[in-house]
Design a protein around this motif. Structure first.
Motif, PDB file in Angstrom:
ATOM      1  N   MET A   1      31.036  36.725  47.958  1.00  0.00           N
ATOM      2  CA  MET A   1      31.949  36.528  46.857  1.00  0.00           C
ATOM      3  C   MET A   1      32.150  37.819  46.065  1.00  0.00           C
ATOM      4  O   MET A   1      33.222  38.069  45.574  1.00  0.00           O
ATOM      5  CB  MET A   1      31.358  35.478  45.941  1.00  0.00           C
ATOM      6  N   GLU A   2      31.081  38.573  45.956  1.00  0.00           N
ATOM      7  CA  GLU A   2      31.163  39.822  45.210  1.00  0.00           C
ATOM      8  C   GLU A   2      32.095  40.812  45.903  1.00  0.00           C
ATOM      9  O   GLU A   2      32.885  41.501  45.255  1.00  0.00           O
ATOM     10  CB  GLU A   2      29.759  40.424  45.073  1.00  0.00           C
ATOM     11  N   TRP A   3      32.045  40.845  47.239  1.00  0.00           N
ATOM     12  CA  TRP A   3      32.912  41.762  47.993  1.00  0.00           C
ATOM     13  C   TRP A   3      34.372  41.419  47.764  1.00  0.00           C
ATOM     14  O   TRP A   3      35.210  42.308  47.609  1.00  0.00           O
ATOM     15  CB  TRP A   3      32.577  41.672  49.478  1.00  0.00           C
ATOM     16  N   ILE A   4      34.691  40.128  47.730  1.00  0.00           N
ATOM     17  CA  ILE A   4      36.083  39.705  47.515  1.00  0.00           C
ATOM     18  C   ILE A   4      36.557  40.130  46.134  1.00  0.00           C
ATOM     19  O   ILE A   4      37.672  40.637  45.980  1.00  0.00           O
ATOM     20  CB  ILE A   4      36.213  38.180  47.710  1.00  0.00           C
ATOM     21  N   SER A   5      35.725  39.941  45.119  1.00  0.00           N
ATOM     22  CA  SER A   5      36.142  40.323  43.771  1.00  0.00           C
ATOM     23  C   SER A   5      36.307  41.841  43.640  1.00  0.00           C
ATOM     24  O   SER A   5      37.177  42.307  42.902  1.00  0.00           O
ATOM     25  CB  SER A   5      35.154  39.784  42.740  1.00  0.00           C
ATOM     26  N   GLU A   6      35.492  42.605  44.350  1.00  0.00           N
ATOM     27  CA  GLU A   6      35.609  44.064  44.279  1.00  0.00           C
ATOM     28  C   GLU A   6      36.813  44.591  45.054  1.00  0.00           C
ATOM     29  O   GLU A   6      37.377  45.625  44.701  1.00  0.00           O
ATOM     30  CB  GLU A   6      34.334  44.715  44.821  1.00  0.00           C
ATOM     31  N   ASN A   7      37.205  43.886  46.101  1.00  0.00           N
ATOM     32  CA  ASN A   7      38.278  44.373  46.979  1.00  0.00           C
ATOM     33  C   ASN A   7      39.505  43.482  46.969  1.00  0.00           C
ATOM     34  O   ASN A   7      40.276  43.472  47.924  1.00  0.00           O
ATOM     35  CB  ASN A   7      37.744  44.494  48.411  1.00  0.00           C
ATOM     36  N   LYS A   8      39.716  42.730  45.903  1.00  0.00           N
ATOM     37  CA  LYS A   8      40.817  41.770  45.874  1.00  0.00           C
ATOM     38  C   LYS A   8      42.187  42.452  45.966  1.00  0.00           C
ATOM     39  O   LYS A   8      43.084  41.931  46.609  1.00  0.00           O
ATOM     40  CB  LYS A   8      40.737  40.875  44.652  1.00  0.00           C
ATOM     41  N   ASP A   9      42.356  43.600  45.344  1.00  0.00           N
ATOM     42  CA  ASP A   9      43.651  44.289  45.419  1.00  0.00           C
ATOM     43  C   ASP A   9      43.968  44.698  46.854  1.00  0.00           C
ATOM     44  O   ASP A   9      45.076  44.476  47.348  1.00  0.00           O
ATOM     45  CB  ASP A   9      43.654  45.533  44.527  1.00  0.00           C
ATOM     46  N   TRP A  10      43.015  45.293  47.519  1.00  0.00           N
ATOM     47  CA  TRP A  10      43.199  45.733  48.902  1.00  0.00           C
ATOM     48  C   TRP A  10      43.405  44.544  49.835  1.00  0.00           C
ATOM     49  O   TRP A  10      44.281  44.552  50.694  1.00  0.00           O
ATOM     50  CB  TRP A  10      41.967  46.529  49.328  1.00  0.00           C
TER      51      TRP A  10
ATOM     52  N   PHE B   1      44.417  41.304  49.187  1.00  0.00           N
ATOM     53  CA  PHE B   1      45.628  40.514  48.999  1.00  0.00           C
ATOM     54  C   PHE B   1      46.901  41.322  49.183  1.00  0.00           C
ATOM     55  O   PHE B   1      47.954  40.749  49.461  1.00  0.00           O
ATOM     56  CB  PHE B   1      45.586  39.806  47.649  1.00  0.00           C
ATOM     57  N   SER B   2      46.850  42.624  49.066  1.00  0.00           N
ATOM     58  CA  SER B   2      48.036  43.418  49.370  1.00  0.00           C
ATOM     59  C   SER B   2      48.306  43.388  50.879  1.00  0.00           C
ATOM     60  O   SER B   2      49.450  43.383  51.309  1.00  0.00           O
ATOM     61  CB  SER B   2      47.874  44.857  48.881  1.00  0.00           C
ATOM     62  N   GLY B   3      47.245  43.342  51.674  1.00  0.00           N
ATOM     63  CA  GLY B   3      47.422  43.216  53.124  1.00  0.00           C
ATOM     64  C   GLY B   3      48.010  41.877  53.507  1.00  0.00           C
ATOM     65  O   GLY B   3      48.868  41.788  54.387  1.00  0.00           O
ATOM     66  N   VAL B   4      47.587  40.823  52.834  1.00  0.00           N
ATOM     67  CA  VAL B   4      48.134  39.485  53.093  1.00  0.00           C
ATOM     68  C   VAL B   4      49.597  39.431  52.677  1.00  0.00           C
ATOM     69  O   VAL B   4      50.425  38.833  53.364  1.00  0.00           O
ATOM     70  CB  VAL B   4      47.305  38.409  52.357  1.00  0.00           C
ATOM     71  N   ALA B   5      49.928  40.071  51.577  1.00  0.00           N
ATOM     72  CA  ALA B   5      51.308  40.069  51.090  1.00  0.00           C
ATOM     73  C   ALA B   5      52.252  40.770  52.059  1.00  0.00           C
ATOM     74  O   ALA B   5      53.437  40.458  52.116  1.00  0.00           O
ATOM     75  CB  ALA B   5      51.377  40.736  49.718  1.00  0.00           C
ATOM     76  N   ILE B   6      51.748  41.705  52.822  1.00  0.00           N
ATOM     77  CA  ILE B   6      52.574  42.387  53.823  1.00  0.00           C
ATOM     78  C   ILE B   6      52.577  41.616  55.138  1.00  0.00           C
ATOM     79  O   ILE B   6      53.607  41.490  55.802  1.00  0.00           O
ATOM     80  CB  ILE B   6      52.059  43.825  54.041  1.00  0.00           C
ATOM     81  N   ALA B   7      51.446  41.064  55.527  1.00  0.00           N
ATOM     82  CA  ALA B   7      51.322  40.396  56.821  1.00  0.00           C
ATOM     83  C   ALA B   7      52.125  39.099  56.897  1.00  0.00           C
ATOM     84  O   ALA B   7      52.715  38.794  57.935  1.00  0.00           O
ATOM     85  CB  ALA B   7      49.855  40.122  57.125  1.00  0.00           C
ATOM     86  N   MET B   8      52.145  38.322  55.849  1.00  0.00           N
ATOM     87  CA  MET B   8      52.838  37.025  55.885  1.00  0.00           C
ATOM     88  C   MET B   8      54.344  37.163  56.114  1.00  0.00           C
ATOM     89  O   MET B   8      54.886  36.504  56.996  1.00  0.00           O
ATOM     90  CB  MET B   8      52.553  36.223  54.611  1.00  0.00           C
ATOM     91  N   PRO B   9      55.069  37.992  55.360  1.00  0.00           N
ATOM     92  CA  PRO B   9      56.509  38.133  55.649  1.00  0.00           C
ATOM     93  C   PRO B   9      56.785  38.686  57.047  1.00  0.00           C
ATOM     94  O   PRO B   9      57.740  38.268  57.710  1.00  0.00           O
ATOM     95  CB  PRO B   9      57.009  39.100  54.577  1.00  0.00           C
TER      96      PRO B   9
END
Length: 61
Positions: free
Chosen positions: A1-10, A12-20
């Motif tokens: 959980m800690e890793w996700i909170s530290e790297n959330k910008d990186w 979710f930006s990848g998900v935002a590009i991959a989905m479209p």
């Protein structure tokens, strides 16, 4: 959980590009799968979605 909170910008930006890109790729590939068959008078037409094998040995099955 800690890793996700530290790297959330990186992350979710990848998900935002991959989905479209995935949606666009799906739309393009679904358009290419349409088959069109034209036949004239007194013609025999066979339309197959994948591979057609006529005859052959039973060991190959």
């Amino acid at each position: 959980m800690e890793w996700i909170s530290e790297n959330k910008d990186w992350l979710f930006s990848g998900v935002a590009i991959a989905m479209p890109l995935a949606i666009i790729g799906w739309l393009i590939s679904s358009r290419r799968k349409k088959q069109i068959q034209k036949g004239g008078d007194n013609s025999t037409n066979i339309q197959v979605g994948r591979n057609l094998r006529i005859g052959g040995r039973k060991e190959d099955d």
